[in-house]
Design an enzyme around this catalytic site. Structure first.
Site, PDB file in Angstrom:
ATOM      1  CD  GLU A 117      28.738  39.413  39.295  1.00 49.98           C
ATOM      2  OE1 GLU A 117      29.349  39.502  40.391  1.00 49.98           O
ATOM      3  OE2 GLU A 117      28.764  38.401  38.587  1.00 49.98           O
ATOM      4  CB  CYS A 151      30.808  45.635  45.231  1.00 50.45           C
ATOM      5  SG  CYS A 151      31.738  45.124  43.770  1.00 50.45           S
TER       6      CYS A 151
END
Length: 481
Positions: A218, A252
């Site tokens: 991720e 993110c």
């Protein structure tokens, strides 16, 4: 320092302990998984204030953001998993069959992988550890957690709470720095789940390769916010500011930059100024709702990018090194080659790039690495649909930012340079499960089976091809039984 199963222990001792537990089968039954999920739920609910205090100490997170993005998102994933666990664990029988297998029992079992390693990140130090853990527990695995050492208060809190609430034979927290993580990665795991940077992700892959360990990455990237066509500029400014400056831009999936026409930019800037003043007051540095950059090193990196930029600061730009503060900052006249456009910003700095057409904006997005998220703001459905159909990204959200990741029914993960694999809800359960194809054959229809035995003949081959085909109506049946 390694903190595991309630005492000091070496890495190998912890891993061996968990592997022995997994091989005993204790994590397989549904009641055990449900009990551990309930215990994890209690951990979060009973220690909410301690969690908030740790997050404030590490990141200066306001209570609102801590509850929304760390605590409640974890609780929601737990609620969702507990509600659906029994269904997820059921064998899947909706399998396509042909005439040769019509009498056979064919199904797919979801089976746990074994001992998995979960490596968290510092920007959301609670939920980026606990959400993968929810999935790992639901899927029946044992798990080793490696929280980020950058957020020491949250790291220590997890190390204290996990052994108190979860089975110490099945789940452990290992604390330490980068060298400790490198040492940990030399061990064999059945899956590695990593959240963080692309640089470290390459090291994770290299470490996993000798053991052929599957990996979920991720990561992040430069997630664009494309504003085009007719738009309520004030609503767009509010949603853009909230999603960009939430957690001080250290997300993110935060919008990394804006793409819009010159006309839209000129209308957007006053709306951004007004919105930021409404959100954080005349001095954002004095606002209780504005967080701080996580460390002096990260603060200096952002300031270095800002100083090297050829863009023009039109909003913000103020900073204080002593408390790692950077004001919400907006720049215009930013080019593709600018220092701010070479890597993910990961802070409260928002460049605005101008394009002249929808096609030019799409072309710009497609020239870059595939982002973790892509945002399109427009009142015109055709604009949103056109961008969606002609781009690729880990996730997509029209007319808002970052909220798509909070829905457990949607997979969350990257594509290309922004990551591989996904989780949240059912998708995390699938990530930590092996889908085992199973067939229990019947002794009936042996007339069909003898066609495959030697001595071979073209006659038998012809009948066998007919009996094993999936062509519609080839034998008066259907492809899914």
């Amino acid at each position: 320092l390694y903190i595991a199963i309630g005492k000091m222990a070496s890495q190998s001792e912890v891993i061996d302990r968990l592997r022995a537990t997994f091989r005993s089968g204790v994590t397989f039954p549904e009641p055990f998984r449900m009990t551990q999920l309930q215990n994890l739920l209690s951990l979060v609910e009973e220690n909410e204030q301690l969690i908030q205090d740790a997050l404030h100490k590490d990141l200066h997170k306001p209570k609102f953001e801590s509850v929304l993005s760390e605590i409640q998102i974890t609780l929601n994933d737990l609620y969702f998993a507990m509600e659906n666990l029994r269904t997820w664990m059921q064998p899947e029988y909706n399998i396509g069959k042909n005439l040769a297998t019509r009498m056979d029992d064919c199904f797919i079992r979801r089976e746990p992988l074994g001992v998995v390693l979960i490596i968290g990140a510092w920007n959301y130090p609670l939920h980026l550890i606990l959400l993968p853990l929810v999935a790992a527990i639901a899927a029946g695995n044992c798990a080793i957690l490696k929280p980020s050492e950058i957020c020491q208060a949250t790291e220590q809190l997890l190390a204290e709470l996990i052994p108190k609430y979860l089975s110490q034979d099945c789940y452990a927290v290992l604390c330490g720095g980068a060298e400790d993580t490198k040492s940990l990665l030399k061990n064999k795991f059945d899956h590695i789940f990593y959240t963080g940077s692309q640089v470290v992700a390459r090291s994770i892959l290299l470490a996993a390769a000798p053991h052929l360990t599957p990996v979920t990455l991720e990561l992040g990237g430069k997630s664009p916010c494309f504003i085009y066509g007719h738009i309520d500029i004030h609503k767009a400014a509010k949603r853009l500011c909230w999603s960009k400056f939430f957690n001080t831009g250290q997300s993110c999936v935060a919008p990394d930059y804006v793409l819009c026409t010159t006309q839209t930019r000129d209308a957007l800037l006053p709306a951004l100024r007004e919105t930021l003043r409404t959100f954080y007051g005349p001095d954002p540095g004095a606002s209780l709702d504005m967080g701080r950059i996580v460390t002096p090193r990260h603060w200096r990196r952002l300031m270095d990018m800002l100083e090297k930029s050829k863009g023009k600061v039109v909003i913000g730009g103020e900073s204080r090194e002593e408390d790692r503060y950077i004001a919400p900052t907006v720049l215009v006249d930013v080019q593709e080659s600018d220092a701010l456009m070479q890597e993910e910003i990961f802070g409260p700095i928002l460049p605005i790039l101008t394009i002249e057409s929808l096609e030019e904006g799409i072309d710009y997005i497609n020239r870059q690495e595939k982002p973790l998220a892509l945002y399109v703001f427009s009142d015109e459905t055709s604009v949103v649909t056109t961008v969606l159909n002609n781009t690729s990204s880990g996730g997509f959200c029209g007319n808002d930012g970052i909220v798509h990741m909070a829905l457990p029914g949607l997979p969350f993960g990257g594509v290309g340079a922004s990551g591989m694999g996904s989780y949240h809800g059912r998708w995390g359960f699938e990530t930590f499960s092996h889908r085992r194809g199973c067939m229990n054959r019947s002794w009936l229809l042996e007339r069909v089976n003898v066609l495959r035995y030697p001595p071979y003949s073209d006659y038998n081959l012809g009948w066998l091809r007919w009996a094993t085909t999936f062509k519609k109506n080839s034998w008066g049946g259907c492809s899914v039984m």
